[in-house]
Design a protein around this motif. Structure first.
Motif, PDB file in Angstrom:
ATOM      1  N   ALA A  69      45.860  45.408  47.633  1.00 45.03           N
ATOM      2  CA  ALA A  69      46.033  46.862  47.515  1.00 45.03           C
ATOM      3  C   ALA A  69      47.458  47.262  47.868  1.00 45.03           C
ATOM      4  O   ALA A  69      48.086  48.083  47.187  1.00 45.03           O
ATOM      5  CB  ALA A  69      45.032  47.580  48.425  1.00 45.03           C
ATOM      6  N   VAL A  70      48.002  46.647  48.931  1.00 49.05           N
ATOM      7  CA  VAL A  70      49.378  46.941  49.348  1.00 49.05           C
ATOM      8  C   VAL A  70      50.386  46.319  48.385  1.00 49.05           C
ATOM      9  O   VAL A  70      51.339  46.958  47.944  1.00 49.05           O
ATOM     10  CB  VAL A  70      49.628  46.418  50.786  1.00 49.05           C
ATOM     11  N   GLY A  71      50.160  45.046  48.041  1.00 50.85           N
ATOM     12  CA  GLY A  71      51.101  44.321  47.211  1.00 50.85           C
ATOM     13  C   GLY A  71      51.235  44.865  45.805  1.00 50.85           C
ATOM     14  O   GLY A  71      52.325  44.858  45.218  1.00 50.85           O
ATOM     15  N   LEU A  72      50.119  45.340  45.248  1.00 50.36           N
ATOM     16  CA  LEU A  72      50.140  45.886  43.892  1.00 50.36           C
ATOM     17  C   LEU A  72      50.305  47.398  43.893  1.00 50.36           C
ATOM     18  O   LEU A  72      50.331  48.020  42.821  1.00 50.36           O
ATOM     19  CB  LEU A  72      48.847  45.503  43.154  1.00 50.36           C
ATOM     20  N   ASN A  73      50.363  47.978  45.105  1.00 50.41           N
ATOM     21  CA  ASN A  73      50.488  49.428  45.249  1.00 50.41           C
ATOM     22  C   ASN A  73      49.401  50.152  44.457  1.00 50.41           C
ATOM     23  O   ASN A  73      49.644  51.130  43.769  1.00 50.41           O
ATOM     24  CB  ASN A  73      51.880  49.897  44.786  1.00 50.41           C
ATOM     25  N   ALA A  74      48.197  49.597  44.540  1.00 56.78           N
ATOM     26  CA  ALA A  74      47.074  50.158  43.787  1.00 56.78           C
ATOM     27  C   ALA A  74      45.809  50.031  44.627  1.00 56.78           C
ATOM     28  O   ALA A  74      45.283  48.923  44.789  1.00 56.78           O
ATOM     29  CB  ALA A  74      46.902  49.431  42.451  1.00 56.78           C
ATOM     30  N   ASP A  75      45.329  51.128  45.159  1.00 58.41           N
ATOM     31  CA  ASP A  75      44.163  51.104  46.042  1.00 58.41           C
ATOM     32  C   ASP A  75      42.885  50.699  45.317  1.00 58.41           C
ATOM     33  O   ASP A  75      41.941  50.213  45.929  1.00 58.41           O
ATOM     34  CB  ASP A  75      43.968  52.479  46.691  1.00 58.41           C
ATOM     35  N   THR A  76      42.842  50.918  43.994  1.00 55.47           N
ATOM     36  CA  THR A  76      41.642  50.569  43.228  1.00 55.47           C
ATOM     37  C   THR A  76      41.764  49.199  42.586  1.00 55.47           C
ATOM     38  O   THR A  76      40.837  48.395  42.642  1.00 55.47           O
ATOM     39  CB  THR A  76      41.380  51.616  42.123  1.00 55.47           C
ATOM     40  N   LEU A  77      42.924  48.912  41.975  1.00 60.83           N
ATOM     41  CA  LEU A  77      43.112  47.661  41.256  1.00 60.83           C
ATOM     42  C   LEU A  77      43.032  46.452  42.182  1.00 60.83           C
ATOM     43  O   LEU A  77      42.414  45.440  41.844  1.00 60.83           O
ATOM     44  CB  LEU A  77      44.464  47.671  40.533  1.00 60.83           C
ATOM     45  N   GLY A  78      43.642  46.557  43.366  1.00 65.39           N
ATOM     46  CA  GLY A  78      43.633  45.444  44.308  1.00 65.39           C
ATOM     47  C   GLY A  78      42.231  44.989  44.678  1.00 65.39           C
ATOM     48  O   GLY A  78      41.874  43.825  44.478  1.00 65.39           O
ATOM     49  N   PRO A  79      41.407  45.891  45.199  1.00 70.83           N
ATOM     50  CA  PRO A  79      40.035  45.518  45.533  1.00 70.83           C
ATOM     51  C   PRO A  79      39.235  45.015  44.332  1.00 70.83           C
ATOM     52  O   PRO A  79      38.420  44.101  44.471  1.00 70.83           O
ATOM     53  CB  PRO A  79      39.438  46.834  46.071  1.00 70.83           C
ATOM     54  N   MET A  80      39.470  45.598  43.161  1.00 74.50           N
ATOM     55  CA  MET A  80      38.757  45.162  41.957  1.00 74.50           C
ATOM     56  C   MET A  80      39.102  43.718  41.608  1.00 74.50           C
ATOM     57  O   MET A  80      38.235  42.924  41.241  1.00 74.50           O
ATOM     58  CB  MET A  80      39.100  46.074  40.777  1.00 74.50           C
ATOM     59  N   LEU A  81      40.378  43.361  41.732  1.00 77.22           N
ATOM     60  CA  LEU A  81      40.814  42.001  41.427  1.00 77.22           C
ATOM     61  C   LEU A  81      40.186  41.001  42.395  1.00 77.22           C
ATOM     62  O   LEU A  81      39.685  39.948  41.978  1.00 77.22           O
ATOM     63  CB  LEU A  81      42.342  41.904  41.505  1.00 77.22           C
ATOM     64  N   VAL A  82      40.210  41.329  43.679  1.00 78.33           N
ATOM     65  CA  VAL A  82      39.633  40.430  44.679  1.00 78.33           C
ATOM     66  C   VAL A  82      38.125  40.300  44.470  1.00 78.33           C
ATOM     67  O   VAL A  82      37.571  39.191  44.513  1.00 78.33           O
ATOM     68  CB  VAL A  82      39.933  40.923  46.103  1.00 78.33           C
ATOM     69  N   SER A  83      37.460  41.406  44.232  1.00 75.67           N
ATOM     70  CA  SER A  83      36.008  41.388  44.035  1.00 75.67           C
ATOM     71  C   SER A  83      35.631  40.590  42.795  1.00 75.67           C
ATOM     72  O   SER A  83      34.684  39.793  42.823  1.00 75.67           O
ATOM     73  CB  SER A  83      35.464  42.817  43.916  1.00 75.67           C
ATOM     74  N   THR A  84      36.363  40.804  41.708  1.00 72.62           N
ATOM     75  CA  THR A  84      36.076  40.070  40.473  1.00 72.62           C
ATOM     76  C   THR A  84      36.300  38.574  40.675  1.00 72.62           C
ATOM     77  O   THR A  84      35.492  37.744  40.228  1.00 72.62           O
ATOM     78  CB  THR A  84      36.962  40.575  39.318  1.00 72.62           C
ATOM     79  N   GLY A  85      37.401  38.244  41.364  1.00 71.09           N
ATOM     80  CA  GLY A  85      37.671  36.843  41.656  1.00 71.09           C
ATOM     81  C   GLY A  85      36.572  36.228  42.506  1.00 71.09           C
ATOM     82  O   GLY A  85      36.093  35.121  42.228  1.00 71.09           O
ATOM     83  N   LEU A  86      36.145  36.956  43.537  1.00 68.95           N
ATOM     84  CA  LEU A  86      35.074  36.472  44.405  1.00 68.95           C
ATOM     85  C   LEU A  86      33.780  36.229  43.630  1.00 68.95           C
ATOM     86  O   LEU A  86      33.117  35.204  43.801  1.00 68.95           O
ATOM     87  CB  LEU A  86      34.803  37.491  45.525  1.00 68.95           C
ATOM     88  N   ILE A  87      33.435  37.160  42.763  1.00 65.87           N
ATOM     89  CA  ILE A  87      32.189  37.060  41.997  1.00 65.87           C
ATOM     90  C   ILE A  87      32.183  35.816  41.123  1.00 65.87           C
ATOM     91  O   ILE A  87      31.234  35.016  41.144  1.00 65.87           O
ATOM     92  CB  ILE A  87      31.976  38.329  41.134  1.00 65.87           C
ATOM     93  N   PHE A  88      33.249  35.627  40.353  1.00 64.49           N
ATOM     94  CA  PHE A  88      33.282  34.489  39.432  1.00 64.49           C
ATOM     95  C   PHE A  88      33.475  33.162  40.160  1.00 64.49           C
ATOM     96  O   PHE A  88      32.854  32.153  39.797  1.00 64.49           O
ATOM     97  CB  PHE A  88      34.385  34.691  38.382  1.00 64.49           C
ATOM     98  N   PHE A  89      34.326  33.144  41.183  1.00 62.64           N
ATOM     99  CA  PHE A  89      34.514  31.911  41.938  1.00 62.64           C
ATOM    100  C   PHE A  89      33.220  31.503  42.634  1.00 62.64           C
ATOM    101  O   PHE A  89      32.863  30.324  42.663  1.00 62.64           O
ATOM    102  CB  PHE A  89      35.631  32.081  42.976  1.00 62.64           C
ATOM    103  N   ALA A  90      32.533  32.476  43.221  1.00 58.04           N
ATOM    104  CA  ALA A  90      31.279  32.174  43.915  1.00 58.04           C
ATOM    105  C   ALA A  90      30.202  31.715  42.927  1.00 58.04           C
ATOM    106  O   ALA A  90      29.426  30.799  43.221  1.00 58.04           O
ATOM    107  CB  ALA A  90      30.796  33.409  44.681  1.00 58.04           C
ATOM    108  N   PHE A  91      30.172  32.324  41.749  1.00 58.12           N
ATOM    109  CA  PHE A  91      29.178  31.951  40.739  1.00 58.12           C
ATOM    110  C   PHE A  91      29.383  30.500  40.289  1.00 58.12           C
ATOM    111  O   PHE A  91      28.425  29.724  40.207  1.00 58.12           O
ATOM    112  CB  PHE A  91      29.276  32.898  39.534  1.00 58.12           C
ATOM    113  N   THR A  92      30.629  30.121  40.007  1.00 58.16           N
ATOM    114  CA  THR A  92      30.869  28.751  39.564  1.00 58.16           C
ATOM    115  C   THR A  92      30.640  27.743  40.698  1.00 58.16           C
ATOM    116  O   THR A  92      30.270  26.596  40.437  1.00 58.16           O
ATOM    117  CB  THR A  92      32.299  28.587  39.011  1.00 58.16           C
TER     118      THR A  92
END
Length: 463
Positions: free
Chosen positions: A343-366
Motif C-alpha cells: 500500500a505504501v510502496g505503490l501509493n495505493a491503499d486499494t491496489l496494494g492489499p488487492m495484490l497481496v490478497s490475490t497472491g495469497l489466494i493463488f499461492f495458497a491454492f496451488t
C-alpha cells in the motif's frame, strides 16, 4: 490443555532449533563443496533446461520436467513467501533476509541431491505411474524400510493436517473475506469444489494447473514487488547494506520493532527460509520422480532452480519491499505487514492489499494441490494404489472442514511433523552421498556429446 500446548511448543522449538537447522545447512554445505559449487557453476545450464524442451528424453515418467518443477513450486511458493518473510524480518530484523539467502544458496545443492536420488530410485506402481521420493531411496538405496515408513507417515501428516490443508484454507478464506467481502462459507464451498476437480484428475491435472498458475502468479507478484523497488530505487542500496550489516550486528529497537540479536536473526532467517523453499525436507523429490526424463542429474539441476525461484527471487523481493517501505518497523506482522508495504510502496491503499490478497489466494491454492499430490505418493507407498481414492476423499473433506475449525494445536503438531520429515531424508542424503557424487561426475564427464542416463530400477511394485 494449556500444559499440552506448552509442551508442544517446547517440542516445536527443539525440533526447529539449532541442531536441525545446522544439519540442514550443513548437508547443503557438504554437497556444495563436494560437488564443486553446482548452484554457481551449473545454474545457467539448469535455467536453460527449465525453459527448453529436451526432445532427446524418453517418455519414462508422467509429466514434463517443467511440469514436475511447477508441481514442486506449487507446494513451496505459498504463504511462506508473503507471511513467512514478514515473520522472519519481524523476529530477526533485516539481517534475517541475509541468512535466508545463505540457507537458500546451500539449499540449492541439497535440493539437487535429493531430486537426483528421487529419479534414480523411482519405481512404477501398479497403475503404470512413476512413484518416487525419499521413502523409495531410503528403502531401495539405504535399505531401511523403517526410515522410509517414518518419512511417509510424517509427510502424510503434513499433507493432511499441516501445510497442505488448514493454514492454506484459512489464508484463502481470510483474504477473500477481508479484500473482497466474500462470506467464508461460500468461499469454502467454491474452494472445496475447485480442489476436488483438480486433484481427482491426478498428477496430470495438478501439473497442468500448476504449470499455468504458478508461473503467472509468480510473475505478477514479482512485477508488483519490482514496482515497489523501482519507486524506492534511491533507497535500494541502503536497504541492501542494512540487510548485510544487520546480519552480523544486533538490530536496535526502532518504531514497532523490538530489536533482535544476531542469533535470532540467524535462526529466524534460516528457519523461515527452509520452511519456504523446503530444501532438505524431502517434499520436492516426490514431484521430481514423476518427470519424463532418463537423466537423474538433469532433473536434479532443474529441481535445484526451484529454491532459486522461491527464495533468491520471490522472498528477496518481498523482504526488500518490507524494508524499503519501513513496514518492518510497524506494529503489524504477517500478511498485514506485507499488505502495508504494498500500500505504501505503490501509493495505493486499494491496489496494494488487492495484490497481496490475490497472491495469497493463488499461492495458497496451488500449495494445497502440491501437497495433495505429496500425500498421495505417501499413501501409495504405505498402502498401495487402492488407497488413493479414499485418501483424496478424506483430503477434500479436510479442506472443506478447515474453514470451521480452530486448530492452533493441530498447526503446532503439523509444524513438528514437518520438521521431523527432514530427519530421515537427511539421513538418506548423507548415506547416499557417494551415489550423488558418482552420478554427477559421470554426467558432466560425458557432456556435451553423450547423454548420461541414470541406472535406476523400473520394475513395477507388486500391490
Amino acid at each position: 490443555m494449556n500444559n499440552l500446548h506448552t509442551t508442544l511448543q517446547t517440542i516445536d522449538s527443539l525440533i526447529w532449533g539449532p541442531p536441525l537447522l545446522i544439519l540442514l545447512v550443513g548437508t547443503g554445505i557438504y554437497f556444495t563443496f563436494r560437488l564443486g559449487l553446482p548452484q554457481f557453476r551449473h545454474l545457467p545450464t539448469a535455467l536453460k533446461m527449465v525453459f527448453t524442451k529436451d526432445k532427446s528424453d524418453s517418455s519414462s515418467g508422467d509429466v514434463s520436467s517443467f511440469a514436475a518443477l511447477c508441481t514442486a513450486l506449487s507446494a513451496t511458493i505459498g504463504t511462506g513467501n508473503i507471511v513467512g518473510v514478514a515473520t522472519a524480518i519481524k523476529m530477526g530484523g533485516p539481517g534475517a533476509l541475509f541468512w535466508m539467502w545463505l540457507a537458500a544458496i546451500f539449499g540449492m545443492a541439497t535440493k539437487y541431491a535429493e531430486c537426483l536420488l528421487a529419479v534414480k530410485y523411482r519405481k512404477v506402481d501398479s497403475k503404470g505411474q512413476m512413484v518416487g521420493g525419499p521413502m523409495y531411496y531410503l528403502q531401495y538405496g539405504v535399505g531401511s524400510r523403517i526410515l522410509a515408513v517414518l518419512f511417509a507417515v510424517f509427510a502424510l501428516g503434513v499433507a493432511c493436517f499441516g501445510i497442505g490443508t488448514f493454514p492454506q484454507v484459512n489464508a484463502i478464506l481470510d483474504a477473500t473475506e477481508i479484500s473482497f467481502g466474500a462470506p467464508r462459507e461460500a468461499s469454502a464451498v467454491v474452494l472445496t469444489i475447485l480442489v476436488a476437480v483438480v486433484t481427482l484428475g491426478g498428477i496430470q491435472s495438478i501439473a497442468k494447473v500448476a504449470g499455468k498458475v504458478v508461473p503467472t502468479m509468480a510473475l505478477l507478484y514479482v512485477v508488483a514487488c519490482l514496482s515497489v523497488l523501482i519507486s524506492n530505487a534511491d533507497q535500494l542500496l541502503n536497504a541492501i547494506q542494512l540487510v548485510i550489516s544487520s546480519a552480523f550486528t544486533n538490530t536496535a529497537a526502532t518504531g514497532g520493532f523490538l530489536g533482535a540479536s544476531i542469533m535470532l536473526a540467524i535462526q529466524s532467517g534460516i528457519a523461515r527460509g527452509v520452511f519456504s523453499n523446503e530444501s532438505g525436507l524431502g517434499s520436492a523429490p516426490m514431484a521430481a520422480a514423476a518427470a519424463k526424463t532418463d537423466s537423474c542429474v538433469k532433473q536434479g539441476l532443474i529441481s535445484m532452480t526451484g529454491t532459486f525461484f522461491d527464495t533468491i527471487i520471490i522472498c528477496t523481493m518481498t523482504g526488500l519491499a518490507l524494508i524499503l517501505t519501513g513496514a518492518w518497523q510497524t506494529d503489524l506482522s504477517g500478511a498485514a505487514m506485507t499488505t502495508h508495504a504494498f500500500a505504501v510502496g505503490l501509493n495505493a491503499d486499494t491496489l496494494g492489499p488487492m495484490l497481496v490478497s490475490t497472491g495469497l489466494i493463488f499461492f495458497a491454492f496451488t500449495t494445497i494441490l502440491g501437497w495433495n499430490y505429496y500425500g498421495e505418493r505417501c499413501v501409495v507407498f504405505l498402502f498401495g494404489t487402492k488407497a488413493v481414492l479414499p485418501y483424496k476423499v478424506v483430503f477434500i473433506g479436510l479442506v472443506a472442514s478447515g474453514a470451521f475449525l480452530q486448530l492452533d494445536m493441530i498447526w503446532l503438531i503439523a509444524d513438528i511433523v514437518n520438521g521431523l520429515m527432514a530427519v530421515p531424508n537427511l539421513i538418506g542424503l548423507i548415506a547416499l552421498r557417494h551415489v550423488v557424487i558418482e552420478e554427477t561426475k559421470q554426467f558432466f564427464a560425458k557432456l556435451p556429446n553423450v547423454k548420461a542416463e541414470c541406472r535406476h530400477p523400473t520394475s513395477p511394485l507388486i500391490r
